[in-house]
Design a protein around this motif. Structure first.
Motif, short mmCIF file in Angstrom:
data_model
loop_
_atom_site.label_atom_id
_atom_site.label_comp_id
_atom_site.label_asym_id
_atom_site.label_seq_id
_atom_site.Cartn_x
_atom_site.Cartn_y
_atom_site.Cartn_z
N ARG A 219 16.28 46.64 91.48
CA ARG A 219 17.47 45.88 91.13
C ARG A 219 18.72 46.45 91.83
N PRO A 220 19.64 45.57 92.23
CA PRO A 220 20.88 46.04 92.88
C PRO A 220 21.65 47.06 92.05
N SER A 221 21.69 46.88 90.73
CA SER A 221 22.42 47.83 89.89
C SER A 221 21.78 49.22 89.91
N VAL A 222 20.43 49.25 90.04
CA VAL A 222 19.75 50.53 90.14
C VAL A 222 20.07 51.19 91.48
N LEU A 223 20.11 50.40 92.54
CA LEU A 223 20.48 50.94 93.85
C LEU A 223 21.91 51.48 93.84
N ARG A 224 22.79 50.79 93.13
CA ARG A 224 24.18 51.27 93.03
C ARG A 224 24.22 52.61 92.28
N THR A 225 23.42 52.71 91.25
CA THR A 225 23.34 53.97 90.50
C THR A 225 22.83 55.09 91.39
N LEU A 226 21.80 54.78 92.16
CA LEU A 226 21.23 55.78 93.06
C LEU A 226 22.25 56.21 94.11
N ARG A 227 23.05 55.27 94.58
CA ARG A 227 24.07 55.59 95.59
C ARG A 227 25.11 56.56 95.03
N LEU B 199 24.54 58.97 93.22
CA LEU B 199 23.95 60.30 93.17
C LEU B 199 23.93 60.99 94.54
N GLU B 200 24.33 60.28 95.60
CA GLU B 200 24.41 60.91 96.92
C GLU B 200 25.45 62.03 96.90
N PRO B 201 25.21 63.14 97.61
CA PRO B 201 24.04 63.44 98.44
C PRO B 201 22.97 64.22 97.67
N GLY B 202 22.86 63.96 96.38
CA GLY B 202 21.87 64.66 95.57
C GLY B 202 20.46 64.24 95.89
N ILE B 203 19.52 64.83 95.17
CA ILE B 203 18.10 64.55 95.39
C ILE B 203 17.64 63.60 94.29
N ALA B 204 17.35 62.37 94.64
CA ALA B 204 16.95 61.38 93.64
C ALA B 204 16.05 60.34 94.29
N VAL B 205 15.18 59.75 93.49
CA VAL B 205 14.23 58.77 94.00
C VAL B 205 13.90 57.77 92.90
N LEU C 74 14.42 71.29 88.85
CA LEU C 74 14.32 70.67 87.54
C LEU C 74 14.28 69.16 87.72
N ARG C 75 13.62 68.46 86.82
CA ARG C 75 13.51 67.00 86.93
C ARG C 75 14.07 66.31 85.69
N GLU C 76 14.95 65.36 85.91
CA GLU C 76 15.46 64.49 84.85
C GLU C 76 15.04 63.07 85.18
N THR C 77 14.37 62.41 84.22
CA THR C 77 13.81 61.09 84.49
C THR C 77 14.44 60.03 83.60
N LEU C 78 14.92 58.97 84.23
CA LEU C 78 15.46 57.81 83.52
C LEU C 78 14.46 56.68 83.64
N GLU C 79 13.90 56.27 82.51
CA GLU C 79 12.90 55.20 82.51
C GLU C 79 13.59 53.84 82.64
N LEU C 80 13.16 53.05 83.62
CA LEU C 80 13.65 51.69 83.82
C LEU C 80 12.57 50.77 83.26
N THR C 81 12.54 50.68 81.94
CA THR C 81 11.41 50.07 81.24
C THR C 81 11.16 48.63 81.68
N ASP C 82 12.20 47.83 81.81
CA ASP C 82 12.02 46.42 82.15
C ASP C 82 11.42 46.24 83.54
N ASP C 83 11.59 47.23 84.40
CA ASP C 83 11.09 47.13 85.78
C ASP C 83 9.80 47.91 85.98
N ALA C 84 9.35 48.62 84.94
CA ALA C 84 8.20 49.51 85.07
C ALA C 84 8.42 50.50 86.21
#
Length: 278
Positions: free
Chosen positions: A108-116, A118-124, A236-246
């Motif tokens: 989803r575009p909103s997820v991509l915006r969230t990921l952006r 987090l730059e230049p951090g390490i996220a996937v 360390l790993r922090e995970t955000l579940e995007l339940t609607d998108d699996a």
């Protein structure tokens, strides 16, 4: 034929020693772990019924029985969640009589915006099958030269089990392999699970199949990486579940000052920005 639910209950029963539950030690047995009769007694069900569940002849135990079995096996919260999930798919609520198909890969575009942000951090962003759907430049920096992102459609699970470089990159390869195999049970649907496991079973062999079917809930501690440029990274790993998108958004944070310095060095040598396959 057994079921995922029956396999999990039997595996947990075999892994328990009677004395750990306050039961008297029995004479030497041919099979390891807790007796079926002892588990049935602790759960308040008959041995015959427990046998049917373990052998897959009863696929719809009640919520009360599932909770009683969880208590009797002394399951931790993560294992209880897995037991409930296996009950669901064993009962047919997640299955369908359609041909297995690849999972949806759109982010989803909103997820991509969230990921952006987090730059230049390490996220996937990945799905439970291990498909790398979007990543930051920091993620590319710490995986550069490992082979993980060499394909047009990178998949962490496939990489772990089929690329020899993974055994060097992941310091605790066994732990990571357990994590990836376990996560296949949490895929978007049972069809997706079958689609990837059918592929990996033929290429990764018995080691993959064994890890998949023993249903060990992984601890997911600090992730240790041996980068090809000579750095030992502890993340360390922090995970955000995007339940609607699996899907899930995973952020990796340096666990110590040495890792933070090494990540900065790797980022400075790498150029690029947010990448997404969608």
């Amino acid at each position: 034929m057994g079921t995922p639910l029956g396999d999990f209950i039997r595996a947990k029963r075999d892994s328990l020693q009677p004395e750990s539950l306050g039961l008297p030690q029995r004479d030497r047995r041919r099979s390891p772990g807790l007796r079926r009769a002892d588990l049935a007694s602790r759960a308040g069900i008959s041995v015959e019924y427990l046998t049917r569940v373990e052998q897959g002849r009863d696929r719809n135990p009640s919520v009360a029985v599932v909770n009683a079995l969880a208590d009797a096996l002394s399951l931790d919260p993560a294992e209880r969640n897995h037991l409930r999930y296996l009950t669901k798919i064993t009962g047919g609520e997640c299955s369908a009589h359609t041909a297995p198909a690849p999972p949806r890969l759109h982010v989803r575009p909103s997820v991509l915006r969230t990921l952006r942000l987090l730059e230049p951090g390490i996220a996937v962003v990945t799905n439970r099958l291990g498909d790398v759907l979007a990543r930051t430049s920091g993620y590319e920096a710490v995986t550069r030269g490992t082979g993980l992102l060499d394909t047009d459609a990178p998949n962490v699970t496939r990489y772990v089990f089929t690329d020899p470089r993974a055994r060097t990159f992941f310091a605790d390869w066994d732990g990571v392999a357990d994590e990836q195999a376990f996560d296949l049970w949490l895929g978007p649907s049972i069809e997706n699970h079958e689609w990837l496991t059918a592929e990996l079973a033929s290429t990764a062999g018995l080691d993959f199949t064994r890890r998949l079917n023993r249903h060990v809930v992984p601890p997911r501690g600090v992730l240790e990486l041996d980068h090809p440029e000579g750095h030992r990274l502890r993340l360390l790993r922090e995970t955000l579940e995007l339940t609607d998108d699996a899907q899930q958004l995973v952020v990796f944070l340096p666990a110590d000052a040495g890792t933070a310095q090494a990540v900065d060095e790797l980022r400075h040598r790498s150029r690029g920005g947010l990448r997404s396959i969608s």
